[in-house]
Design a protein around this motif. Structure first.
Motif, short mmCIF file in Angstrom:
data_model
loop_
_atom_site.label_atom_id
_atom_site.label_comp_id
_atom_site.label_asym_id
_atom_site.label_seq_id
_atom_site.Cartn_x
_atom_site.Cartn_y
_atom_site.Cartn_z
N ALA A 54 1.71 9.68 -5.32
CA ALA A 54 2.12 11.02 -4.90
C ALA A 54 3.16 11.60 -5.85
O ALA A 54 3.09 12.78 -6.23
CB ALA A 54 2.66 10.98 -3.47
N ILE A 55 4.12 10.77 -6.27
CA ILE A 55 5.14 11.22 -7.22
C ILE A 55 4.50 11.57 -8.56
O ILE A 55 4.82 12.59 -9.17
CB ILE A 55 6.24 10.15 -7.39
CG1 ILE A 55 7.05 10.04 -6.10
CG2 ILE A 55 7.14 10.45 -8.58
CD1 ILE A 55 7.96 8.84 -6.03
N GLU A 56 3.57 10.73 -9.02
CA GLU A 56 2.89 11.00 -10.29
C GLU A 56 2.11 12.31 -10.21
O GLU A 56 2.13 13.10 -11.15
CB GLU A 56 1.94 9.85 -10.65
CG GLU A 56 2.65 8.60 -11.10
CD GLU A 56 1.71 7.47 -11.41
OE1 GLU A 56 2.17 6.51 -12.06
OE2 GLU A 56 0.53 7.50 -11.03
N ASN A 57 1.42 12.54 -9.11
CA ASN A 57 0.65 13.78 -8.96
C ASN A 57 1.56 15.00 -8.91
O ASN A 57 1.25 16.03 -9.49
CB ASN A 57 -0.23 13.72 -7.71
CG ASN A 57 -1.37 12.75 -7.85
OD1 ASN A 57 -1.80 12.42 -8.95
ND2 ASN A 57 -1.87 12.27 -6.73
N TYR A 58 2.67 14.88 -8.23
CA TYR A 58 3.59 16.01 -8.08
C TYR A 58 4.30 16.34 -9.39
O TYR A 58 4.48 17.50 -9.73
CB TYR A 58 4.62 15.71 -6.99
CG TYR A 58 5.55 16.86 -6.70
CD1 TYR A 58 5.12 17.95 -5.95
CD2 TYR A 58 6.84 16.87 -7.20
CE1 TYR A 58 5.97 19.02 -5.69
CE2 TYR A 58 7.70 17.92 -6.95
CZ TYR A 58 7.26 18.99 -6.20
OH TYR A 58 8.10 20.05 -5.95
N THR A 59 4.70 15.29 -10.13
CA THR A 59 5.49 15.50 -11.34
C THR A 59 4.65 15.52 -12.63
O THR A 59 5.17 15.84 -13.69
CB THR A 59 6.55 14.40 -11.50
OG1 THR A 59 5.89 13.14 -11.65
CG2 THR A 59 7.51 14.38 -10.33
N SER A 60 3.39 15.15 -12.52
CA SER A 60 2.51 15.00 -13.70
C SER A 60 3.12 14.03 -14.72
O SER A 60 3.00 14.21 -15.92
CB SER A 60 2.24 16.35 -14.36
OG SER A 60 1.58 17.20 -13.48
N CYS A 61 3.79 13.02 -14.20
CA CYS A 61 4.44 12.02 -15.04
C CYS A 61 4.10 10.63 -14.50
O CYS A 61 4.37 10.34 -13.35
CB CYS A 61 5.94 12.25 -15.02
SG CYS A 61 6.85 11.12 -16.06
N LYS A 62 3.50 9.79 -15.34
CA LYS A 62 3.11 8.44 -14.92
C LYS A 62 4.33 7.54 -14.84
O LYS A 62 5.23 7.61 -15.68
CB LYS A 62 2.08 7.85 -15.87
CG LYS A 62 0.80 8.66 -15.95
CD LYS A 62 0.10 8.68 -14.62
CE LYS A 62 -1.19 9.48 -14.68
NZ LYS A 62 -1.72 9.79 -13.40
N LYS A 63 4.35 6.67 -13.84
CA LYS A 63 5.49 5.78 -13.62
C LYS A 63 5.18 4.32 -13.92
O LYS A 63 6.08 3.50 -13.96
CB LYS A 63 5.97 5.89 -12.16
CG LYS A 63 6.39 7.30 -11.78
CD LYS A 63 7.55 7.76 -12.62
CE LYS A 63 7.93 9.18 -12.29
NZ LYS A 63 8.84 9.76 -13.24
N SER A 81 0.83 -1.21 0.00
CA SER A 81 0.00 0.00 0.00
C SER A 81 0.87 1.26 0.00
O SER A 81 0.57 2.24 -0.70
CB SER A 81 -0.92 -0.02 1.22
OG SER A 81 -1.71 1.13 1.25
N LEU A 82 1.94 1.25 0.76
CA LEU A 82 2.85 2.40 0.81
C LEU A 82 3.57 2.60 -0.52
O LEU A 82 3.75 3.75 -0.96
CB LEU A 82 3.87 2.23 1.94
CG LEU A 82 3.30 2.36 3.35
CD1 LEU A 82 4.34 1.92 4.38
CD2 LEU A 82 2.86 3.80 3.61
N ILE A 83 3.95 1.52 -1.18
CA ILE A 83 4.59 1.63 -2.49
C ILE A 83 3.63 2.31 -3.47
O ILE A 83 4.00 3.23 -4.19
CB ILE A 83 5.02 0.24 -3.03
CG1 ILE A 83 6.17 -0.32 -2.19
CG2 ILE A 83 5.40 0.31 -4.50
CD1 ILE A 83 6.48 -1.78 -2.46
N THR A 84 2.37 1.86 -3.48
CA THR A 84 1.36 2.44 -4.37
C THR A 84 1.11 3.90 -4.04
O THR A 84 1.07 4.75 -4.93
CB THR A 84 0.05 1.64 -4.28
OG1 THR A 84 0.31 0.28 -4.66
CG2 THR A 84 -1.01 2.22 -5.20
N SER A 85 0.97 4.22 -2.77
CA SER A 85 0.71 5.60 -2.35
C SER A 85 1.87 6.52 -2.73
O SER A 85 1.64 7.64 -3.19
CB SER A 85 0.48 5.67 -0.84
OG SER A 85 -0.68 4.97 -0.50
N CYS A 86 3.08 6.06 -2.55
CA CYS A 86 4.26 6.87 -2.90
C CYS A 86 4.32 7.10 -4.40
O CYS A 86 4.59 8.22 -4.86
CB CYS A 86 5.53 6.20 -2.42
SG CYS A 86 5.72 6.24 -0.63
#
Length: 66
Positions: A47-56, A39-44
């Motif tokens: 959060a990174i995708e939302n902050y950077t507007s870049c899908k991982k 769950s933490l991996i997914t949440s992190c």
């Protein structure tokens, strides 16, 4: 809904960090914490995708003209 293109997204890939990799780094043995770590991996990632507007996560995107 797009009226010109038919767009479908399928086959979402795996998280960019595997559960075992995170467990090794955290020095966690056993499976008791697997759910929370996953769950933490997914949440992190989200959060990174939302902050950077870049899908991982890799996704198969199909785009067809209507």
């Amino acid at each position: 809904m797009n009226e010109i293109l038919d767009i479908s997204i399928e086959n979402e890939g795996a998280e960019p960090i595997e559960l075992q990799t995170a467990k090794d780094w955290l020095r966690v043995d056993g499976t008791d914490e697997d759910t929370i770590i996953t769950s933490l991996i997914t949440s992190c990632r989200q959060a990174i995708e939302n902050y950077t507007s870049c899908k991982k996560k890799k996704k198969d995107v199909t785009c067809q003209a209507k």
